[in-house]
Design a protein around this motif. Structure first.
Motif, PDB file in Angstrom:
ATOM      1  N   PHE A  80       0.832  -1.193   0.000  1.00 19.48           N
ATOM      2  CA  PHE A  80       0.000   0.000   0.000  1.00 19.48           C
ATOM      3  C   PHE A  80       0.865   1.241   0.000  1.00 19.48           C
ATOM      4  N   ASP A  81       0.291   2.270  -0.526  1.00 20.76           N
ATOM      5  CA  ASP A  81       1.028   3.521  -0.554  1.00 20.76           C
ATOM      6  C   ASP A  81       0.548   4.507   0.480  1.00 20.76           C
ATOM      7  N   ILE A  82      -0.710   4.385   0.793  1.00 20.94           N
ATOM      8  CA  ILE A  82      -1.264   5.358   1.726  1.00 20.94           C
ATOM      9  C   ILE A  82      -2.476   4.750   2.425  1.00 20.94           C
ATOM     10  N   MET A 129       4.993   0.465   9.491  1.00 20.79           N
ATOM     11  CA  MET A 129       5.110   0.495   8.045  1.00 20.79           C
ATOM     12  C   MET A 129       5.544   1.840   7.521  1.00 20.79           C
ATOM     13  N   ASP A 130       5.447   2.783   8.344  1.00 24.38           N
ATOM     14  CA  ASP A 130       5.864   4.115   7.943  1.00 24.38           C
ATOM     15  C   ASP A 130       5.187   4.582   6.666  1.00 24.38           C
ATOM     16  N   LEU A 131       3.910   4.408   6.628  1.00 24.61           N
ATOM     17  CA  LEU A 131       3.154   4.884   5.470  1.00 24.61           C
ATOM     18  C   LEU A 131       2.462   6.173   5.852  1.00 24.61           C
ATOM     19  N   PRO A 132       2.184   7.006   4.880  1.00 20.56           N
ATOM     20  CA  PRO A 132       1.412   8.210   5.216  1.00 20.56           C
ATOM     21  C   PRO A 132      -0.020   7.799   5.555  1.00 20.56           C
ATOM     22  N   VAL A 133      -0.536   8.409   6.567  1.00 25.16           N
ATOM     23  CA  VAL A 133      -1.903   8.102   6.987  1.00 25.16           C
ATOM     24  C   VAL A 133      -2.710   9.381   7.013  1.00 25.16           C
ATOM     25  N   THR A 178      10.204  12.428  14.417  1.00 29.65           N
ATOM     26  CA  THR A 178      11.000  11.540  13.596  1.00 29.65           C
ATOM     27  C   THR A 178      10.169  10.716  12.680  1.00 29.65           C
ATOM     28  N   SER A 179       9.044  10.402  13.127  1.00 33.00           N
ATOM     29  CA  SER A 179       8.310   9.510  12.247  1.00 33.00           C
ATOM     30  C   SER A 179       7.915  10.208  10.976  1.00 33.00           C
ATOM     31  N   THR A 180       7.513  11.395  11.104  1.00 33.04           N
ATOM     32  CA  THR A 180       7.062  12.005   9.877  1.00 33.04           C
ATOM     33  C   THR A 180       8.238  12.446   9.041  1.00 33.04           C
ATOM     34  N   LEU A 181       9.292  12.766   9.708  1.00 30.97           N
ATOM     35  CA  LEU A 181      10.381  13.277   8.933  1.00 30.97           C
ATOM     36  C   LEU A 181      11.218  12.193   8.326  1.00 30.97           C
ATOM     37  N   LYS A 182      10.946  11.032   8.703  1.00 28.87           N
ATOM     38  CA  LYS A 182      11.625   9.969   8.039  1.00 28.87           C
ATOM     39  C   LYS A 182      13.110  10.066   8.006  1.00 28.87           C
ATOM     40  N   LYS A 183      13.712  10.279   9.092  1.00 28.87           N
ATOM     41  CA  LYS A 183      15.154  10.242   9.016  1.00 28.87           C
ATOM     42  C   LYS A 183      15.547   8.794   9.106  1.00 28.87           C
ATOM     43  N   PRO A 184      16.684   8.518   8.622  1.00 30.64           N
ATOM     44  CA  PRO A 184      17.107   7.133   8.722  1.00 30.64           C
ATOM     45  C   PRO A 184      17.248   6.879  10.171  1.00 30.64           C
ATOM     46  N   ARG A 185      16.835   5.750  10.575  1.00 24.86           N
ATOM     47  CA  ARG A 185      16.855   5.548  11.974  1.00 24.86           C
ATOM     48  C   ARG A 185      18.155   5.036  12.496  1.00 24.86           C
ATOM     49  N   VAL A 186      18.520   5.566  13.583  1.00 24.48           N
ATOM     50  CA  VAL A 186      19.723   5.075  14.237  1.00 24.48           C
ATOM     51  C   VAL A 186      19.238   4.147  15.326  1.00 24.48           C
ATOM     52  N   VAL A 187      19.822   3.022  15.327  1.00 22.10           N
ATOM     53  CA  VAL A 187      19.417   2.104  16.373  1.00 22.10           C
ATOM     54  C   VAL A 187      20.301   2.328  17.574  1.00 22.10           C
ATOM     55  N   HIS A 204       0.718  13.360  -0.749  1.00 20.19           N
ATOM     56  CA  HIS A 204       1.321  12.971   0.520  1.00 20.19           C
ATOM     57  C   HIS A 204       2.300  11.835   0.337  1.00 20.19           C
ATOM     58  N   VAL A 205       1.948  10.977  -0.565  1.00 20.56           N
ATOM     59  CA  VAL A 205       2.833   9.847  -0.802  1.00 20.56           C
ATOM     60  C   VAL A 205       4.124  10.328  -1.441  1.00 20.56           C
TER      61      VAL A 205
END
Lengths: 678, 152
Positions: free
Chosen positions: A78-80, A103-107, A209-218, A146-147
């Motif tokens: 899914f895309d959105i 899933m980090d999809l736009p909602v 962070t979630s919306t900005l989608k930075k690469p996540r650092v674990v 948004h996608v």
């Protein structure tokens, strides 16, 4: 749909090309794959038709759970997502969080309710847009933006991140730009979230962070340990991200990553320092960290954490680990793949019911362990627990049993150990209905038992104390039970744990921890393994495993409680960032694997992160455990008379009454920690 | 054909009156626009869904308000739902009845709620009746070999 380079080419063509998956953008937005969720059949049908008329590929479903499992099964299917806010089985915002995390999809949220506070919630939870019903087709025609926007941001972020701290400035700038033109929901960049955090109760931090989608650092345990060392070296007051970054000298880590992690850490410390009155706020803010999705997580999640926190007694190391995990989790949000749905199954009520009797036993067992816990500071105050207590509703009745067990453990844990800020934190963090329920005395036992989050902590703690974790499992089971009731919460838990789950699997396999532990420990086995995992794991990505594995691991153990524990442990582990470096180093006994903290800081920190993390972990564990009930035999061993369980219980119960609002505050707390975005 | 012509006129007049009297609003028009060859019965389908769902909601509402201890939050949730679905199909008067209803829920005013429920039910059955009449007219036109006029 893949928008490869992020460029938008707008030539619509047949939708079939979308399906290939690797194509492109030129067909965009035709064929955009939309998942629409609404419990109202009339609206659902209308939306479906409208979206089809926009030439989108539509899948509709009327239950949030179904939506989640659909999304999980088809990770890139899914895309959105468009979801209603008010749904009977799950709050739309919770779903939003889950989706964002996993899933980090736009909602896009929608509702007939156009009141400002609801719309604001959408924004803070990271919704990409908010539509007021009745929805018009014109509004739907443009959702593709948004996608595209999101993909663009992600792409840019990823590229930027490569360059490390130098890019920070650019990134931040970019982020701000993004914020400007993206929908209001995306506004949560970390700066905003910082402010918000302080001000609001809700976990809006998640947004950033979630919306900005930075690469996540674990934030693995090791990494966190390095971080903590650096902070200590500089002095907590003088620790600025830049210097910390330099000291840490980790390639690929940006100043921004460190900054957000530092933020969380500070909150954690604040929390530890026992500000019970502020706990809620702290918790909220802490929890509310931009894990975005967590915010929405139902209070249940919070409870779990709280329960875990209550259970408390997680040894410093564990807490540290948990914290790391929690912090790390946020980073790995996207990694979470644990199907909530699956997890949920684990927690069915029936299971929990079954478990209650066992759970009780486990509490007893855990009591035993409590003795071991003396090293663990227990700051859990009844009121904290009370505050933690969150959604009491589920806990009533059946849950009570479990709750009491877990709480018991928590309290026990708390009590047992010395004032552990962690415990407090945990409690605080946990929304705690669970936690609050348990009498303090119980807590102690719980700690040993394994209230899911608590269990882990307990195990960790126990380990510290002695290395004998005995019935963490049982506790865990009790914890689990709780979570079961709180299905939703658990789910959220799962979320957070999701990332942990990867850790967990390892853990379960590892078992290492407590070879020495007697069979009782089995339950705790979950912990040890968790700890092990921490050593190894650093990325939580397979969420599913968390719960699922736990379940399986548990199967092997003969203690149902263990499972729970494992689940919890996993959670804890996850929270800890799954890298259990500390395990090796420290206490092997310490199932919680919070080496991170323990190394650095045993003294103090107890695990700010652990707290919340524990909660989540606990919750997950609970969830997992739902199926397994702690063994009765544990019970006997663990309930030391020393802690007036009854007293604790009554205290808790009393406290609970007063806690009501905590729920909202904590709702997310538990989770947030887990998913603290880094 | 004359019959068809007459039926069509009847249909248009009736439709206009529904809009004029506020039974239906623009959203209903949107629904009609969505109907196409691939979904020739779209409007009927959606409206039927609405009827089914609404009746359940109304029953739930009645039950909720008859409880010893009324859970106003739950009542409000039902009303909210009813408001959402009625607004989605353009049943304007029903939607308006829900707005007032929600206010009483917030105030936890049981009497007010009871009255609103009656009002909402009344409006619902009215619009149900009207729509059924409309669909019947449509069927008659089609049966007579005509096409249903589109009102914009």
């Amino acid at each position: 749909m893949n928008i490869g380079s992020g460029s938008l080419v707008g030539v619509p063509s047949s939708t079939s090309s979308w399906k290939s998956g690797d194509v492109v953008s030129d067909q965009f937005p035709v064929g955009l794959r939309v998942l629409v969720v609404d419990d109202d059949p009339t609206c659902l049908r209308i939306l479906e038709k409208m979206l089809r008329n926009c030439h989108y590929e539509v899948t509709k479903c009327n239950r949030a759970e179904i939506a989640l499992s659909l999304l999980r099964e088809n990770k890139n299917g899914f895309d959105i997502v468009i979801s209603d806010v008010h749904m009977p089985d799950m709050d739309g915002f919770k779903l939003l969080e889950h989706i964002g995390l996993e899933m980090d999809l736009p909602v896009i949220m929608m509702s007939a309710d156009d009141s400002k506070d609801v719309v604001m919630r959408g924004v803070t939870h990271g919704a990409y847009d908010y539509l007021i019903k009745p929805v018009r087709i014109e509004a739907l025609k443009n959702i593709w933006q948004h996608v595209v926007r999101k993909k663009k941001h992600d792409w840019k972020d990823n590229n930027f991140d490569q360059s490390g701290s130098m890019e920070e400035g650019d990134r931040q700038q970019k982020l701000s730009e993004d914020v400007d033109y993206s929908s209001s929901a995306n506004e949560g960049n970390w700066k905003n979230s910082k402010k918000r955090k302080e001000e609001e109760d809700e976990a809006d931090e998640r947004d950033d962070t979630s919306t900005l989608k930075k690469p996540r650092v674990v934030w693995s345990v090791e990494l966190h340990q390095q971080f903590v060392q650096a902070v200590h070296q500089l002095g907590i007051d003088k620790a600025v991200p830049k210097k910390i970054l330099e000291l840490m000298n980790v390639p690929g880590l940006t100043r921004e990553n460190v900054a957000s992690h530092l933020q969380k850490y500070r909150l954690y410390l604040r929390r530890l320092s026992g500000v019970s009155q502020h706990q809620n706020e702290l918790n909220n803010s802490f929890m509310g960290r931009p894990d975005a999705t967590f915010g929405a997580i139902s209070s249940l999640n919070g409870l779990d954490l709280q329960a875990i926190a209550a259970a408390g007694q997680i040894p410093a190391q564990s807490l540290a680990t948990l914290q790391a995990a929690a912090l790390g989790r946020s980073a790995t949000k996207s990694a979470i793949s644990m199907p909530l749905g699956d997890q949920r199954n684990l927690f069915s009520f029936e299971n929990s019911k079954l478990r209650f009797p066992e759970g009780q036993q486990q509490l007893n067992n855990s009591n035993k362990q409590i003795d071991l816990l003396h090293g663990i500071p227990t700051n859990m105050e009844p009121k904290q627990l009370a505050s933690l207590h969150h959604p009491s509703q589920s806990f009533v009745g059946m849950n009570m049993q479990v709750n009491s067990t877990t709480q018991h453990n928590n309290s026990l844990l708390m009590r047992m150990s010395q004032p552990q800020p962690r415990a407090q934190m945990l409690n605080g963090a946990n929304n705690g209905s669970q936690v609050s329920r348990l009498p303090l005395s119980m807590q102690q036992s719980l700690s040993s038992e394994g209230i899911p989050g608590a269990v882990l902590a307990q195990s960790g703690i126990v380990d510290n104390v002695r290395g004998t974790v005995y019935n963490p499992v049982s506790q865990a089971s009790s914890m689990v039970d709780f979570s079961v009731d709180q299905r939703q919460e658990l789910q959220s838990y799962n979320f957070s744990l999701g990332s942990n789950s990867s850790g967990m699997s390892t853990l379960t396999n590892r078992r290492m921890l407590h070879e020495e532990v007697n069979s009782d420990m089995k339950g705790s086995r979950g912990f040890p393994s968790n700890y092990d995992i921490f050593n190894e794991l650093h990325q939580p990505k397979s969420q599913n495993w968390g719960l699922q594995n736990v379940g399986s691991t548990f199967d092997s153990s003969h203690h149902p409680s263990i499972q729970g524990t494992q689940g919890v442990s996993s959670q804890l582990l996850l929270q800890q960032g799954i890298s259990s470096t500390h395990n090796s180093g420290q206490n092997r006994n310490d199932p919680s694997g919070k080496p991170m903290y323990s190394n650095g800081e045993e003294s103090g920190h107890s695990n700010p992160m652990g707290g919340p993390q524990l909660n989540s972990v606990g919750r997950n564990m609970l969830a997992v455990k739902a199926e397994r009930f702690p063994d009765a035999d544990y019970q006997s061993t663990f309930f030391p008379e020393q802690f007036g369980q009854d007293d604790l219980m009554s205290t808790f119960l009393k406290q609970q009454g007063s806690v009501g609002p905590v729920e909202t505050e904590f709702g997310f707390d538990g989770y947030t920690l887990d998913n603290l975005p880094v | 054909m004359e019959i068809v012509g007459k039926l069509q006129k009847q249909f248009m007049d009736f439709m206009s009156s529904l809009y004029r009297e506020g039974f239906l609003d623009d959203q209903f028009l949107q629904l009609q626009k969505l109907q196409d060859e691939s979904n020739p019965d779209f409007v009927v389908e959606v409206v039927s869904l609405f009827f089914e769902d609404s009746e359940k909601l109304l029953n739930n509402l009645a039950m909720a308000l008859q409880q010893q201890v009324v859970d106003f939050k739950q009542v409000d949730a039902h009303v909210h739902q009813f408001k959402g679905s009625s607004s989605s199909i353009g049943a304007q008067r029903v939607k308006n009845a829900c707005v007032g209803f929600r206010n009483f829920c917030e105030e936890k005013n049981l009497d007010g709620c009871m009255q609103c429920l009656q009002h909402a039910k009344h409006e619902y059955f009215l619009v149900k009746n009207k729509l059924e009449t409309l669909f019947r007219l449509e069927q008659q036109i089609l049966a007579a070999g005509g096409t249903v006029p589109i009102i914009s």
